[in-house]
Design a protein around this motif. Structure first.
Motif, mmCIF file in Angstrom:
data_model
loop_
_atom_site.group_PDB
_atom_site.id
_atom_site.type_symbol
_atom_site.label_atom_id
_atom_site.label_comp_id
_atom_site.label_asym_id
_atom_site.label_seq_id
_atom_site.Cartn_x
_atom_site.Cartn_y
_atom_site.Cartn_z
ATOM 1 N N VAL A 7 9.167 -0.380 2.851
ATOM 2 C CA VAL A 7 8.008 -0.389 1.961
ATOM 3 C C VAL A 7 6.928 -1.316 2.515
ATOM 4 O O VAL A 7 5.727 -1.013 2.454
ATOM 5 N N PHE A 8 7.352 -2.454 3.067
ATOM 6 C CA PHE A 8 6.402 -3.379 3.691
ATOM 7 C C PHE A 8 5.646 -2.689 4.826
ATOM 8 O O PHE A 8 4.398 -2.751 4.900
ATOM 9 N N VAL A 9 6.359 -2.026 5.726
ATOM 10 C CA VAL A 9 5.714 -1.337 6.846
ATOM 11 C C VAL A 9 4.773 -0.250 6.319
ATOM 12 O O VAL A 9 3.648 -0.079 6.823
ATOM 13 N N PHE A 10 5.223 0.483 5.316
ATOM 14 C CA PHE A 10 4.411 1.537 4.695
ATOM 15 C C PHE A 10 3.069 0.962 4.234
ATOM 16 O O PHE A 10 2.003 1.531 4.499
ATOM 17 N N HIS A 11 3.106 -0.181 3.553
ATOM 18 C CA HIS A 11 1.879 -0.764 3.012
ATOM 19 C C HIS A 11 1.000 -1.381 4.107
ATOM 20 O O HIS A 11 -0.224 -1.419 3.947
ATOM 21 N N THR A 12 1.586 -1.852 5.194
ATOM 22 C CA THR A 12 0.742 -2.360 6.283
ATOM 23 C C THR A 12 -0.002 -1.234 6.986
ATOM 24 O O THR A 12 -1.052 -1.472 7.610
ATOM 25 N N LEU A 13 0.513 -0.008 6.883
ATOM 26 C CA LEU A 13 -0.145 1.133 7.507
ATOM 27 C C LEU A 13 -1.258 1.727 6.640
ATOM 28 O O LEU A 13 -2.147 2.406 7.158
ATOM 29 N N ARG A 14 -1.203 1.472 5.337
ATOM 30 C CA ARG A 14 -2.130 2.125 4.419
ATOM 31 C C ARG A 14 -3.609 1.847 4.692
ATOM 32 O O ARG A 14 -4.438 2.731 4.461
ATOM 33 N N PRO A 15 -4.000 0.667 5.176
ATOM 34 C CA PRO A 15 -5.432 0.497 5.465
ATOM 35 C C PRO A 15 -5.963 1.432 6.552
ATOM 36 O O PRO A 15 -7.185 1.613 6.676
ATOM 37 N N PHE A 16 -5.070 2.059 7.325
ATOM 38 C CA PHE A 16 -5.496 2.816 8.494
ATOM 39 C C PHE A 16 -5.222 4.319 8.392
ATOM 40 O O PHE A 16 -5.473 5.040 9.352
ATOM 41 N N ASP A 17 -4.700 4.794 7.259
ATOM 42 C CA ASP A 17 -4.480 6.237 7.128
ATOM 43 C C ASP A 17 -5.707 6.888 6.491
ATOM 44 O O ASP A 17 -6.682 6.222 6.154
ATOM 45 N N ASP A 18 -5.663 8.220 6.337
ATOM 46 C CA ASP A 18 -6.822 8.958 5.845
ATOM 47 C C ASP A 18 -6.975 8.914 4.324
ATOM 48 O O ASP A 18 -8.010 9.330 3.798
ATOM 49 N N ALA A 35 -5.510 -8.078 5.183
ATOM 50 C CA ALA A 35 -6.243 -6.875 5.572
ATOM 51 C C ALA A 35 -7.713 -6.954 5.177
ATOM 52 O O ALA A 35 -8.583 -6.397 5.866
ATOM 53 N N TYR A 36 -8.013 -7.651 4.086
ATOM 54 C CA TYR A 36 -9.401 -7.807 3.628
ATOM 55 C C TYR A 36 -10.278 -8.364 4.754
ATOM 56 O O TYR A 36 -11.428 -7.935 4.941
ATOM 57 N N PHE A 37 -9.747 -9.292 5.512
ATOM 58 C CA PHE A 37 -10.500 -9.879 6.629
ATOM 59 C C PHE A 37 -10.336 -9.072 7.916
ATOM 60 O O PHE A 37 -11.304 -8.867 8.665
ATOM 61 N N VAL A 38 -9.121 -8.580 8.168
ATOM 62 C CA VAL A 38 -8.837 -7.908 9.438
ATOM 63 C C VAL A 38 -9.641 -6.629 9.588
ATOM 64 O O VAL A 38 -10.146 -6.335 10.687
#
Length: 375
Positions: free
Chosen positions: A24-35, A329-332
């Protein structure tokens, strides 16, 4: 401590739960970059990441709920119905309200500022957040963010209890149906029409259709654990399950399921495309669940004791990981850099910060119980 049943510790379930939390952690780290839409989004997105998100989203959460159903069987082995509900309340209801009050306003503040919908101070947004908490069923509260999972589990425990009590001592007929190799995969067949009918029901995100979808796998998790023959069938059919899960997913991707889901999830509804994809989703999910649970039963490394600190930190880690991801992610996402570099920073930084905070919360007396750690 590991979960117990049949006179032995079933360490593989503890390991699978920890692996699921990390997934779930990995899933959420990917969410800023999906469509798809999310709380914090990068200007540039990736079709490849979108496919990965679809893959993880199809079966990962269902696996989480199935493991939770398995844990419900173990809890009821040694508790009365009332003791079970009390234990679920302490492990789920208390941490949900603590996390909702402390962490949801922070996530609201980050999202509103990232999307330009607010220029207020943090405390100004906190006042706005608490000014109206009413939400649509079955979540009942608005802006639960990742805590919707706990809201579902709380209700699943209550709704599933009479089903579980009814199933006690009545699994022989079911178990005898799945004695042949590959037959456990047929357990998805009765789920297909249920999901076909309900998954597209109109409603808000995490609505009743999704509620029923995940509740089914929660009950299946209990059912599989309740009979040694069903558990043995899952272990036996791990490879056929992998073939079914991978095959159904690939077929879905080839026929356009990614584009379908992009337009369908925000506004579900019935169509001829949905009639094709809904059974594929159910079959793919069940295939992957059988594969992962079966391989978990087989893997020697997962039959060993889970380190106590790791076991105790699992729930706190789940609770704190998404706010930390959003904050970083807000900053990255604002950097002038490619997705690869941004993700290379976001993933390890968010993991380390989440692990450290989860360890502190799980190690602090009284506080640890507020975040779902067993006494």
């Amino acid at each position: 401590m590991g979960v117990e049943g049949r006179g032995e510790r079933l360490w593989f379930l503890d390991w699978l739960r920890v692996i699921a939390v990390f997934g779930v952690f990995v899933f959420h780290t990917l969410r800023p970059f999906d469509d798809g839409d999310w709380h914090v989004k990068n200007a540039q997105t990736s079709e490849g990441i979108s496919i990965g998100i679809a893959f993880l989203g199809l079966w990962g959460l269902a696996f989480f709920f199935m493991i939770s159903g398995s844990a419900a069987w173990l809890a009821l082995r040694w508790r009365s119905a009332l003791e079970f509900l009390r234990e679920r309340s302490l492990r789920l209801l208390v941490p949900f309200f603590v996390a909702y009050v402390l962490l949801s306003p922070l996530q609201y503040f980050i999202e509103e500022h990232h999307k330009g919908r607010s220029t207020a101070s943090f405390f100004g947004d906190v006042r706005t957040f608490f000014s109206d908490l009413a939400g649509d069923a079955p979540l009942w509260l608005r802006d639960t963010y990742h805590l919707w999972f706990l809201v579902y589990l709380i209700q699943f425990a209550v709704l599933g209890l009479p089903v579980f009590l009814f199933l006690r001592g009545r699994t022989d007929w079911i178990a005898r149906r799945f004695e042949r190799r590959g037959s456990i995969l047929l357990l998805a067949v009765p789920l297909v029409p249920i999901h076909l009918l309900l998954l597209a029901a109109p409603g808000p995100e995490h609505g009743w259709g999704e509620f029923v979808f995940f509740f089914d796998f929660f009950v299946v998790g209990y059912l599989v654990m309740s009979d040694d023959r069903l558990l043995a069938a899952v272990r036996r059919d791990a490879v056929p399950g992998l073939i079914l899960g991978a095959g159904a997913f690939v077929l879905g991707v080839v026929t356009g399921i990614i584009d379908f889901l992009d337009g369908w999830w925000p506004d579900p509804g019935y169509s001829w495309q949905y009639v094709w994809y809904s059974p594929l989703i159910t079959l793919a999910v069940w295939g992957w669940l059988v594969a992962v649970l079966g391989l978990g039963l087989r893997a020697p490394a997962l039959q060993r004791a889970l380190p106590p600190r790791l076991a105790r930190a699992a729930m706190p880690y789940f609770i704190v990981h998404q706010p930390i991801i959003l904050a970083i992610a807000y900053f990255v996402v604002g950097w002038d850099a490619g997705i690869g570099l941004k993700y290379a920073v976001l993933l390890p930084t968010a993991f380390a910060a989440s692990a450290l905070l989860a360890w502190l919360l799980s190690s602090t007396p009284v506080v640890n119980q507020l975040f779902g750690v067993k006494r």
